[in-house]
Design a protein around this motif. Sequence first.
Motif, PDB file in Angstrom:
ATOM      1  N   ALA A  21       0.842  -1.205   0.000  1.00 34.83           N
ATOM      2  CA  ALA A  21       0.000   0.000   0.000  1.00 34.83           C
ATOM      3  C   ALA A  21       0.874   1.250   0.000  1.00 34.83           C
ATOM      4  N   LEU A  22       1.970   1.209   0.733  1.00 33.61           N
ATOM      5  CA  LEU A  22       2.904   2.332   0.765  1.00 33.61           C
ATOM      6  C   LEU A  22       3.634   2.461  -0.569  1.00 33.61           C
ATOM      7  N   ASP A  23       3.996   1.317  -1.160  1.00 32.19           N
ATOM      8  CA  ASP A  23       4.672   1.334  -2.457  1.00 32.19           C
ATOM      9  C   ASP A  23       3.782   1.977  -3.523  1.00 32.19           C
ATOM     10  N   LEU A  24       2.481   1.707  -3.458  1.00 34.43           N
ATOM     11  CA  LEU A  24       1.550   2.276  -4.427  1.00 34.43           C
ATOM     12  C   LEU A  24       1.494   3.793  -4.305  1.00 34.43           C
ATOM     13  N   ALA A  25       1.393   4.292  -3.082  1.00 32.78           N
ATOM     14  CA  ALA A  25       1.364   5.752  -2.874  1.00 32.78           C
ATOM     15  C   ALA A  25       2.657   6.392  -3.350  1.00 32.78           C
ATOM     16  N   GLU A  26       3.777   5.733  -3.126  1.00 30.33           N
ATOM     17  CA  GLU A  26       5.076   6.248  -3.571  1.00 30.33           C
ATOM     18  C   GLU A  26       5.140   6.301  -5.099  1.00 30.33           C
ATOM     19  N   LEU A  27       4.636   5.270  -5.755  1.00 27.85           N
ATOM     20  CA  LEU A  27       4.623   5.254  -7.217  1.00 27.85           C
ATOM     21  C   LEU A  27       3.770   6.387  -7.766  1.00 27.85           C
ATOM     22  N   ARG A  31      -4.151   9.585  -0.692  1.00 24.11           N
ATOM     23  CA  ARG A  31      -3.572   9.357  -2.022  1.00 24.11           C
ATOM     24  C   ARG A  31      -4.145  10.313  -3.058  1.00 24.11           C
ATOM     25  N   ARG A  32      -5.386  10.726  -2.887  1.00 26.91           N
ATOM     26  CA  ARG A  32      -6.036  11.594  -3.876  1.00 26.91           C
ATOM     27  C   ARG A  32      -5.362  12.952  -4.010  1.00 26.91           C
ATOM     28  N   ASP A  33      -4.617  13.349  -2.982  1.00 25.16           N
ATOM     29  CA  ASP A  33      -3.989  14.679  -2.999  1.00 25.16           C
ATOM     30  C   ASP A  33      -3.026  14.854  -4.169  1.00 25.16           C
ATOM     31  N   VAL A  34      -2.524  13.748  -4.715  1.00 23.45           N
ATOM     32  CA  VAL A  34      -1.566  13.859  -5.817  1.00 23.45           C
ATOM     33  C   VAL A  34      -2.193  14.562  -7.024  1.00 23.45           C
ATOM     34  N   LEU A  35      -3.514  14.460  -7.165  1.00 23.57           N
ATOM     35  CA  LEU A  35      -4.192  15.091  -8.295  1.00 23.57           C
ATOM     36  C   LEU A  35      -4.303  16.604  -8.141  1.00 23.57           C
ATOM     37  N   ASP A  36      -4.093  17.103  -6.925  1.00 24.46           N
ATOM     38  CA  ASP A  36      -4.244  18.534  -6.645  1.00 24.46           C
ATOM     39  C   ASP A  36      -2.921  19.283  -6.588  1.00 24.46           C
ATOM     40  N   MET A  56     -13.819   1.368  -8.694  1.00 31.61           N
ATOM     41  CA  MET A  56     -13.405   2.662  -9.216  1.00 31.61           C
ATOM     42  C   MET A  56     -11.915   2.857  -8.908  1.00 31.61           C
ATOM     43  N   PRO A  57     -11.205   3.624  -9.724  1.00 27.93           N
ATOM     44  CA  PRO A  57      -9.789   3.883  -9.433  1.00 27.93           C
ATOM     45  C   PRO A  57      -9.632   4.479  -8.037  1.00 27.93           C
ATOM     46  N   GLY A  58      -8.606   4.027  -7.322  1.00 26.53           N
ATOM     47  CA  GLY A  58      -8.391   4.518  -5.965  1.00 26.53           C
ATOM     48  C   GLY A  58      -8.285   6.024  -5.877  1.00 26.53           C
ATOM     49  N   LEU A  59      -7.697   6.650  -6.893  1.00 26.52           N
ATOM     50  CA  LEU A  59      -7.519   8.098  -6.882  1.00 26.52           C
ATOM     51  C   LEU A  59      -8.825   8.858  -7.112  1.00 26.52           C
ATOM     52  N   LEU A  60      -9.869   8.138  -7.506  1.00 25.85           N
ATOM     53  CA  LEU A  60     -11.150   8.788  -7.793  1.00 25.85           C
ATOM     54  C   LEU A  60     -12.266   8.325  -6.859  1.00 25.85           C
ATOM     55  N   GLN A  61     -11.930   7.698  -5.759  1.00 23.69           N
ATOM     56  CA  GLN A  61     -12.957   7.169  -4.861  1.00 23.69           C
ATOM     57  C   GLN A  61     -13.412   8.211  -3.837  1.00 23.69           C
ATOM     58  N   ARG A 102      -6.818   2.462   6.964  1.00 26.26           N
ATOM     59  CA  ARG A 102      -6.826   2.178   5.526  1.00 26.26           C
ATOM     60  C   ARG A 102      -7.585   3.256   4.751  1.00 26.26           C
ATOM     61  N   LEU A 103      -8.672   3.724   5.321  1.00 26.59           N
ATOM     62  CA  LEU A 103      -9.453   4.762   4.665  1.00 26.59           C
ATOM     63  C   LEU A 103      -8.687   6.078   4.611  1.00 26.59           C
ATOM     64  N   SER A 104      -8.028   6.419   5.708  1.00 22.68           N
ATOM     65  CA  SER A 104      -7.231   7.644   5.750  1.00 22.68           C
ATOM     66  C   SER A 104      -6.151   7.621   4.677  1.00 22.68           C
TER      67      SER A 104
END
Length: 283
Positions: free
Chosen positions: A99-105, A156-161, A120-125, A149-151
Amino acid sequence: MSPRSVPTARQRRLGTELRKMREHAGMNVVQAAEQLGVNRTRISNMEAGRFGVSEERVRTLAAIYSCGDQAYVDQLVAVAVERGNGWWEDYRGKLAANALDLAELEHHAVEVRSVQIVHMPGLLQTEDYAKAVLSTAEPEPTPVQLRVRLSHRLKRRDVLDREDPPQCAFLIHEAALRLHFGGPKVARRQLEYVLEASERDNVTVRVIPFSAGGFPNAGCSTTYFSGPVPQLDTVQIDAPTGSALLDSEAHLANYRRVLDRTEEGVMTSEDTRDFVHAIANQL
């Protein structure tokens, strides 16, 4: 440098790239160690990500291995000199390492191409949708585990902003649109959120309809992360036992073809918006 107890995926990747560079030069570990003036164990530990590598050492190894790709070397140096911990490190020991590796990627990607089959994509949930999805895990998470897990998923969504967000192309199968995680109200809001996200300059959403029939690698969700240079691309595959990360040249080329072929059967962005609107209105 002192050894790392748990190297991150990015630190391991630096070591992997140094190994690839050495092998491309036709050198074994002993020969590389002799050229660098260290013992063979030091080379092995660097290539496994167990020891940090300085900028000077990366450039020295690149010279020893006759690597003339300056952009590639510069990006390896950028990985080597990173000292700050990403926000995901706050979750180490609380969540699985993948899960950490995914956020890093996601944080370091310049482009993200994703095929999602049932979620739905994790970044759009949305928060409610993500909570409903995470609640289906087996064994069932405790309230504390669910909050953590929810936090992490919402963070992760912050990467889009960011000021320099990755360009994201999400291919979402119709099945994911019609599975009502959390019930009709939650599902409708989730669909509306996807439509809102599709208006971003850096986000493209397209639907794979049931009518498209079969497509490559249909059995699992796939995400292709493009790095600042092609050699640092990574593929992430979802599996019941957790995600797998692939970065060999053969895997990268194969999954680029998979994504290209999958895109042949998807709706246009305009048709996608109309289609998602129609499904949302049925709820």
